[in-house]
Design a protein around this motif. Structure first.
Motif, PDB file in Angstrom:
ATOM      1  N   GLN A  85       0.824  -1.207   0.000  1.00 55.98           N
ATOM      2  CA  GLN A  85       0.000   0.000   0.000  1.00 55.98           C
ATOM      3  C   GLN A  85       0.859   1.257   0.000  1.00 55.98           C
ATOM      4  N   ALA A  86       1.949   1.229   0.762  1.00 56.15           N
ATOM      5  CA  ALA A  86       2.825   2.398   0.846  1.00 56.15           C
ATOM      6  C   ALA A  86       3.504   2.699  -0.487  1.00 56.15           C
ATOM      7  N   LEU A  87       3.676   1.675  -1.313  1.00 55.55           N
ATOM      8  CA  LEU A  87       4.405   1.854  -2.569  1.00 55.55           C
ATOM      9  C   LEU A  87       3.497   2.026  -3.784  1.00 55.55           C
ATOM     10  N   GLN A  88       2.184   1.981  -3.579  1.00 59.64           N
ATOM     11  CA  GLN A  88       1.271   2.130  -4.704  1.00 59.64           C
ATOM     12  C   GLN A  88       1.459   3.486  -5.373  1.00 59.64           C
ATOM     13  N   GLY A  89       1.572   3.468  -6.683  1.00 58.67           N
ATOM     14  CA  GLY A  89       1.709   4.701  -7.438  1.00 58.67           C
ATOM     15  C   GLY A  89       3.110   5.276  -7.459  1.00 58.67           C
ATOM     16  N   MET A 112      -1.752  -9.264  -5.597  1.00 58.93           N
ATOM     17  CA  MET A 112      -1.822  -8.837  -6.993  1.00 58.93           C
ATOM     18  C   MET A 112      -2.561  -7.509  -7.110  1.00 58.93           C
ATOM     19  N   ALA A 113      -3.682  -7.388  -6.400  1.00 61.26           N
ATOM     20  CA  ALA A 113      -4.474  -6.158  -6.460  1.00 61.26           C
ATOM     21  C   ALA A 113      -3.689  -4.958  -5.960  1.00 61.26           C
ATOM     22  N   LEU A 114      -2.773  -5.185  -5.023  1.00 57.45           N
ATOM     23  CA  LEU A 114      -2.006  -4.087  -4.436  1.00 57.45           C
ATOM     24  C   LEU A 114      -0.692  -3.819  -5.177  1.00 57.45           C
ATOM     25  N   GLY A 115      -0.460  -4.542  -6.270  1.00 56.46           N
ATOM     26  CA  GLY A 115       0.679  -4.220  -7.110  1.00 56.46           C
ATOM     27  C   GLY A 115       1.872  -5.147  -7.039  1.00 56.46           C
ATOM     28  N   ALA A 116       1.773  -6.258  -6.300  1.00 56.74           N
ATOM     29  CA  ALA A 116       2.886  -7.209  -6.280  1.00 56.74           C
ATOM     30  C   ALA A 116       3.064  -7.831  -7.665  1.00 56.74           C
ATOM     31  N   LEU A 159      -8.109  -1.055   1.387  1.00 59.98           N
ATOM     32  CA  LEU A 159      -8.241  -0.283   2.622  1.00 59.98           C
ATOM     33  C   LEU A 159      -7.080  -0.543   3.575  1.00 59.98           C
ATOM     34  N   THR A 160      -6.620   0.506   4.236  1.00 59.46           N
ATOM     35  CA  THR A 160      -5.599   0.346   5.263  1.00 59.46           C
ATOM     36  C   THR A 160      -6.249  -0.209   6.531  1.00 59.46           C
ATOM     37  N   LYS A 191     -11.855  12.839  10.045  1.00 58.72           N
ATOM     38  CA  LYS A 191     -12.460  13.351   8.813  1.00 58.72           C
ATOM     39  C   LYS A 191     -11.569  13.070   7.610  1.00 58.72           C
ATOM     40  N   PHE A 192     -10.248  13.193   7.809  1.00 60.42           N
ATOM     41  CA  PHE A 192      -9.302  12.913   6.721  1.00 60.42           C
ATOM     42  C   PHE A 192      -9.395  11.451   6.298  1.00 60.42           C
ATOM     43  N   HIS A 193      -9.394  10.541   7.283  1.00 55.63           N
ATOM     44  CA  HIS A 193      -9.477   9.115   6.973  1.00 55.63           C
ATOM     45  C   HIS A 193     -10.813   8.761   6.327  1.00 55.63           C
ATOM     46  N   LEU A 194     -11.884   9.388   6.789  1.00 61.03           N
ATOM     47  CA  LEU A 194     -13.202   9.094   6.228  1.00 61.03           C
ATOM     48  C   LEU A 194     -13.282   9.528   4.770  1.00 61.03           C
ATOM     49  N   LYS A 195     -12.685  10.666   4.449  1.00 61.44           N
ATOM     50  CA  LYS A 195     -12.689  11.112   3.052  1.00 61.44           C
ATOM     51  C   LYS A 195     -11.976  10.088   2.174  1.00 61.44           C
ATOM     52  N   ASN A 196     -10.805   9.620   2.609  1.00 65.81           N
ATOM     53  CA  ASN A 196     -10.080   8.605   1.848  1.00 65.81           C
ATOM     54  C   ASN A 196     -10.885   7.309   1.740  1.00 65.81           C
TER      55      ASN A 196
END
Length: 220
Positions: A85-89, A112-116, A159-160, A191-196
């Motif tokens: 997740q930290a390396l996505q994008g 696979m979904a997370l980019g491995a 999701l984290t 609020k920040f986490h909820l937006k994400n």
């Protein structure tokens, strides 16, 4: 770890002229010792670093250039999911293989979904890991059968852990203030986490998020 890097070149047969540089993240010191010996015995590879946890593996990416990272799924401080997740994008990063002893059949699909780029079980023969690394370094994806139709069907994959906590709290009827108190974070952080969270689930409010949560839980 050596920070010297060399461009990947190939000879007339299409084979690499230099070893595949790898970094391994493995929490078990006995297994790490075995892996070091395994890769040392094959001149296709050069082990440029080892680390016992996900956080230090991420740090190694900032310090050293290498081709393939081999990461565990269950690691201290930051697990395999968290690393991916930290390396996505992120651009210019090594290709990653999840190497785990877990029997959870969902891990290859989630990885696979997370980019491995690959997956290998610790129950496989050691030679399988070597061939998986070689194939991934050559640009191929190496996974057991994965139902790719399920990758987009499961909105919870990306999701984290914190976002999952918030989603469960929403489903429990907690207000933002109650969530902040329960998780010991500020209201603005909630609020920040909820937006994400809403963005990842493709919803616009808490009622829709809870509906997704309940539907997903019933389908598991």
């Amino acid at each position: 770890m050596s920070e010297e890097t060399t461009d990947i070149t190939r000879d007339g047969t299409g084979k690499r002229r230099r070893p595949i540089e790898i970094v391994i993240a493995e929490k078990n010191p006995l297994l790490m010792s075995s892996l070091i010996k395994l890769f040392a015995g094959d001149d296709r590879f050069a082990l440029v670093g080892t680390t016992p946890d996900g956080e230090r593996f991420l740090s190694s990416i900032d310090r050293v250039s290498f081709d393939v990272g081999i990461i565990g799924w269950e690691m201290p401080y930051l697990d395999g999911r968290g690393v991916l997740q930290a390396l996505q994008g992120r651009a210019e990063m090594p290709r990653l293989i999840v190497y785990t002893g877990s029997s959870n059949p969902d891990i290859p699909r989630v990885a696979m979904a997370l980019g491995a780029a690959g997956f290998c079980s610790k129950s496989d023969p050691p030679a399988q890991l070597l061939e998986t690394v070689a194939a991934v370094a050559d640009g191929r994806m190496m996974f057991p059968f994965v139902d790719v139709s399920q990758l987009a069907a499961d909105p919870f994959i990306g999701l984290t852990p914190r976002e999952k906590e918030l989603l469960a709290a929403l489903a429990g009827g907690l207000t933002n203030a109650q969530i902040a108190s329960q998780l010991d974070i500020s209201l603005n952080t909630v609020k920040f986490h909820l937006k994400n969270l809403y963005d990842k689930l493709g919803v616009s409010n808490r009622a829709q998020a809870v509906a997704h949560y309940l539907k997903g839980r019933d389908g598991r």
